[in-house]
Design an enzyme around this catalytic site. Structure first.
Site, mmCIF file in Angstrom:
data_model
loop_
_atom_site.group_PDB
_atom_site.id
_atom_site.type_symbol
_atom_site.label_atom_id
_atom_site.label_comp_id
_atom_site.label_asym_id
_atom_site.label_seq_id
_atom_site.Cartn_x
_atom_site.Cartn_y
_atom_site.Cartn_z
ATOM 1 N N VAL A 190 0.705 -0.845 0.205
ATOM 2 C CA VAL A 190 -0.035 -0.125 0.135
ATOM 3 C C VAL A 190 0.941 1.291 0.240
ATOM 4 O O VAL A 190 1.206 2.912 -0.474
ATOM 5 C CB VAL A 190 -1.220 -0.098 0.847
ATOM 6 N N ASN B 186 10.806 1.556 7.018
ATOM 7 C CA ASN B 186 11.291 1.959 8.790
ATOM 8 C C ASN B 186 12.582 1.136 9.160
ATOM 9 O O ASN B 186 12.562 0.387 9.899
ATOM 10 C CB ASN B 186 9.982 1.387 9.173
ATOM 11 N N SER C 262 6.924 9.740 6.622
ATOM 12 C CA SER C 262 6.050 9.023 7.353
ATOM 13 C C SER C 262 4.743 9.288 6.836
ATOM 14 O O SER C 262 4.716 10.740 7.005
ATOM 15 C CB SER C 262 6.120 9.976 9.245
ATOM 16 N N GLY C 263 3.430 9.198 7.497
ATOM 17 C CA GLY C 263 2.704 9.788 7.236
ATOM 18 C C GLY C 263 1.029 8.680 6.633
ATOM 19 O O GLY C 263 0.215 8.593 6.647
ATOM 20 N N LYS D 99 13.794 9.426 12.379
ATOM 21 C CA LYS D 99 11.829 8.678 11.873
ATOM 22 C C LYS D 99 12.132 7.467 12.918
ATOM 23 O O LYS D 99 10.961 7.477 13.170
ATOM 24 C CB LYS D 99 11.873 7.619 10.425
ATOM 25 N N HIS E 219 11.330 9.884 16.065
ATOM 26 C CA HIS E 219 9.520 9.953 14.800
ATOM 27 C C HIS E 219 8.346 9.517 15.786
ATOM 28 O O HIS E 219 7.347 9.248 16.627
ATOM 29 C CB HIS E 219 9.437 10.255 13.633
ATOM 30 N N ASN E 220 9.412 7.818 15.466
ATOM 31 C CA ASN E 220 8.450 6.860 16.389
ATOM 32 C C ASN E 220 8.446 6.174 17.453
ATOM 33 O O ASN E 220 7.309 6.689 17.985
ATOM 34 C CB ASN E 220 8.279 5.137 15.745
ATOM 35 N N GLU F 9 5.439 9.147 18.823
ATOM 36 C CA GLU F 9 4.283 8.410 18.378
ATOM 37 C C GLU F 9 4.099 7.468 19.056
ATOM 38 O O GLU F 9 2.482 8.065 19.761
ATOM 39 C CB GLU F 9 4.596 7.523 16.997
ATOM 40 N N ARG G 35 2.825 -1.530 25.383
ATOM 41 C CA ARG G 35 1.658 -2.593 24.555
ATOM 42 C C ARG G 35 3.012 -4.040 25.134
ATOM 43 O O ARG G 35 2.278 -4.860 25.158
ATOM 44 C CB ARG G 35 2.827 -1.885 23.659
ATOM 45 N N ARG H 274 28.048 1.748 46.067
ATOM 46 C CA ARG H 274 28.851 1.106 44.999
ATOM 47 C C ARG H 274 29.950 0.952 46.117
ATOM 48 O O ARG H 274 30.981 0.052 45.271
ATOM 49 C CB ARG H 274 29.271 1.930 43.832
HETATM 50 C C1 6PG Z 1 4.430 6.388 9.985
HETATM 51 C C2 6PG Z 1 4.030 6.153 11.076
HETATM 52 C C3 6PG Z 1 4.796 4.172 10.524
HETATM 53 C C4 6PG Z 1 4.016 3.187 11.239
HETATM 54 C C5 6PG Z 1 4.342 2.910 12.312
HETATM 55 C C6 6PG Z 1 3.358 1.945 13.223
HETATM 56 O O1 6PG Z 1 5.357 7.333 10.398
HETATM 57 O O2 6PG Z 1 3.889 6.539 9.394
HETATM 58 O O3 6PG Z 1 5.639 5.483 12.346
HETATM 59 O O4 6PG Z 1 6.045 3.944 10.552
HETATM 60 O O5 6PG Z 1 2.548 3.552 11.060
HETATM 61 O O6 6PG Z 1 6.075 2.146 11.990
HETATM 62 O O7 6PG Z 1 4.843 0.801 14.474
HETATM 63 P P1 6PG Z 1 4.576 0.149 15.209
HETATM 64 O O8 6PG Z 1 3.088 -0.455 14.299
HETATM 65 O O9 6PG Z 1 5.063 -0.134 15.879
HETATM 66 O O10 6PG Z 1 3.107 0.700 15.506
#
Ligand code: 6PG
Length: 478
Positions: free
Chosen positions: A12, A104, A130-131, A186, A189-190, A193, A291, A449
Site C-alpha cells: 500500500v 522503517n 511518515s504519514g 524517523k 519520530h516513532n 509517536e 504495549r 557501590r
Molecule cells: C508513520 C508510522 C509508520 C507506522 C509505524 C507503526 O510514521 O507513518 O510511524 O511508520 O505506522 O511503524 O509502528 P508500530 O507497528 O510499531 O506501532
C-alpha cells in the site's frame, strides 16, 4: 522513453508513493517481486486519470527503464529483504546510481548498507517517510539521510514535490545528514509517536475506568481538546474512533477490539538508543512497556482472578477532573518530546551528524503521524537557544509545565487510588520530579557501590575530577 525514478515494492505504501510522484508529473517505473498483477491498468489509471507509470516484470527491465543516474526508491518491509534486494540489484546498477530506502529500516543497518554501497560507487540513502498510506499518497513528512551533494542534485526536487506542505507552503522535507541520520530521526519520530499514542490511550482509559464516561462523552472531550493546545492528528482520529460503530454487532467498534497492542520495533529501538546514549527517556520507554504488558492478555486475565484491587471510586467535579487530565496529557506530551529531542541531541554528537533540532520539529508539522501545531513551539524554543539542553528548560514551556503541575499530580493520584493503569503519564511526572530535583538519592547509591565494589564517589565539597574511596567496614569497626 526512460523513467525519471523507479519504485521497488508495491504494497500500500509503495503504490501510494508511486502515485504521489506520478501525480507531480514525474515518470515512474515500478517493480514488485511477486505480484506483477499489481502493475496492471487499475493501478496506473485511477479515477479516469492516466499516470506516467510503467510496470516491469523483471528487475533487469525495471532497472534498464530508468534514466541515469538511476534513482530507485525501495518501499519494502525493513530487514533482510533490503539486503536481498541490494544483492540482486547492485550488479545491475552503474556507478553513480542512487538507491533510497524509504522504509522503517534500523539506522545501523542503513549505515552499513551506505558504506557497502559506497565501495561499489552506488549512493545509498536512508529516508524516513511518515504519514501512513494516505500521507504517502497526498504528501508525507520526509527525512532523508545520505550524501548531501547527490541529494541536492538528484533527489531534493523530487522529495520536495512529494512531501507534505504547511498551509504557508513550507515543505515538510529537509536533508537531515549523513548515512543513517534520516532513519534515526524517523525512529525518534516513532518513539515520540509511541509516547503520544500511549498518553492518549491512558487518558481514554482513565476517563472510562475512573471517571466512568461513555465513548460518546469521551469523543466529545477529545474533540474539544483538539481545538486547543493539544490539537493534533492523533487526538483528532481518537475522537472519531470513539464514535465508530461495529458493522457486525452494532456496538462501538472500540469496545470489540481486543486490548492487545502490536509493535514493529521502532519504539523499542528508540528506547534502546536512549539507554545506549545514557539519556533518561521514561515516557517513551514506558509506552513500549505498556504495549508489552497489553500483549500478555492471558497472564493478565489470570492475575485479575487472583487479586482484587483495593481501590476507591473517584468522586468529585467532572469538569475539574477533565481539566486536570488535559493538563496531565499536555505536560506528559511536553516531556515525551523533551526526551525524544534529548536523544537526538546526544545522537548528533555521538554519530557526528550536526542535527538541527528546530528544523526537525518543523518537518513534523504536517504529513506525519505526530503532526501538530505544538511542533512550532519546539522550533521557537530551539531558535531562541540553539544549545538548549532540554525543552523542560526552555522559556517556551516553563509556564505550561508549572501551571499543569497541580492537575497532573491530582490525575496521577486519582489513577493510583482508583487502581487505573496510567504508567506513561505517571512516569512522565516522576521524570519531571527527578529532573527538577536539586538533590536526588544517588549519594546513597554511590556509597553502596563504593562499599561493595570500591567504585569511588565524588564529594559535595570536592572538585569535579576528585574521587574518593572509603574503607567502609574499617570505619564500622572503629
Ligand atoms: C508513520 C508510522 C509508520 C507506522 C509505524 C507503526 O510514521 O507513518 O510511524 O511508520 O505506522 O511503524 O509502528 P508500530 O507497528 O510499531 O506501532
Amino acid at each position: 522513453m526512460k523513467s525519471f525514478v523507479g519504485l521497488y515494492g508495491l504494497g500500500v505504501m509503495g503504490q501510494s508513493l508511486a502515485l504521489n510522484m506520478a501525480s507531480k508529473s514525474y515518470s515512474v517505473s515500478v517493480f514488485n517481486k511477486f505480484d506483477y498483477e499489481r502493475l496492471t491498468v487499475p493501478f496506473i489509471e485511477q479515477k479516469g486519470k492516466k499516470f506516467k507509470i510503467q510496470g516491469f516484470p523483471t528487475l533487469k527491465e525495471f532497472v534498464n527503464s530508468l534514466e541515469r543516474p538511476r534513482k530507485v526508491i525501495l518501499m519494502v518491509t525493513a530487514g533482510k529483504a533490503i539486503d536481498e534486494i541490494l544483492e540482486e540489484m547492485i550488479p545491475l546498477l552503474d556507478k553513480g546510481d542512487i538507491v533510497a530506502d524509504c522504509g522503517n529500516s534500523y539506522f545501523k543497518d542503513t549505515m552499513r548498507r551506505e558504506a557497502d554501497c559506497e565501495k561499489k560507487g552506488i549512493y545509498f540513502f536512508g529516508v524516513g517517510v511518515s504519514g501512513g498510506e494516505k500521507g504517502a499518497l497526498t504528501g508525507p513528512s520526509i527525512m532523508p539521510g545520505g550524501n548531501k551533494s547527490v541529494y541536492d542534485k538528484y533527489l531534493k526536487d523530487l522529495f520536495d514535490a512529494m512531501a507534505a506542505h504547511t498551509t504557508k507552503g513550507e515543505v515538510c522535507c529537509d536533508y537531515i545528514g549523513e548515512n543513517g541520520s534520516g532513519h534515526y530521526v524517523k525512529m525518534i519520530h516513532n518513539g515520540i509517536e509511541y509516547g503520544d499514542i500511549q498518553i492518549i490511550c491512558e487518558a481514554y482509559y482513565f476517563m472510562k475506568e475512573a471517571l466512568k464516561l461513555s465513548n460518546k462523552e469521551m469523543a466529545e472531550v477529545f474533540r474539544k481538546w483538539n481545538q486547543g493546545r493539544l490539537n493534533s492528528y492523533l487526538i483528532e482520529i481518537t475522537s472519531k474512533i470513539l464514535l465508530k460503530k461495529d458493522e457486525k454487532t452494532g456496538k462501538d467498534l472500540v469496545d470489540v477490539i481486543l486490548d492487545k497492542a502490536g509493535q514493529k520495533g521502532t519504539g523499542k529501538w528508540t528506547s534502546i538508543e536512549a539507554l545506549h546514549l545514557g539519556v533518561a527517556a521514561p515516557t517513551i520507554a514506558e509506552s513500549v512497556f505498556a504495549r508489552c504488558l497489553s500483549a500478555i492478555k492471558k497472564e493478565r486475565m489470570e492475575a485479575s482472578l487472583i487479586y482484587t484491587k483495593q481501590v476507591q471510586q473517584w468522586q468529585g467535579s467532572l469538569k475539574e477532573a477533565l481539566e486536570d487530565l488535559e493538563n496531565a496529557v499536555y505536560a506528559s506530551k511536553i516531556l515525551s518530546y523533551a526526551q525524544g529531542f534529548d536523544i537526538l541531541r546526544q545522537a548528533s554528537r555521538e554519530y557526528h551528524w550536526n542535527l538541527s533540532l528546530g528544523d526537525i520539529a518543523l518537518l513534523w508539522r504536517e504529513g506525519c503521524i505526530i503532526r501538530a501545531k505544538f511542533l512550532e513551539r519546539i522550533k521557537h524554543a530551539y531558535s531562541k537557544n540553539k544549545s538548549l539542553k532540554s525543552l523542560i528548560l526552555s522559556d517556551e514551556f516553563k509556564e505550561d509545565l508549572n501551571t499543569a503541575q497541580r492537575g497532573w499530580r491530582s490525575t496521577v493520584s486519582t489513577a493510583i487510588q482508583s487502581g487505573v493503569y496510567m504508567s506513561t503519564i505517571t512516569n512522565s511526572l516522576q521524570y519531571f520530579d527527578g529532573y527538577t530535583s536539586k538533590r536526588l538519592m544517588a549519594n546513597l547509591l554511590q556509597a553502596q557501590r563504593d562499599w561493595f565494589g570500591a567504585h569511588t564517589y565524588q564529594r559535595i565539597d570536592g572538585s569535579e575530577n576528585e574521587i574518593f574511596h572509603t574503607d567502609w567496614e574499617g570505619m564500622q569497626e572503629c
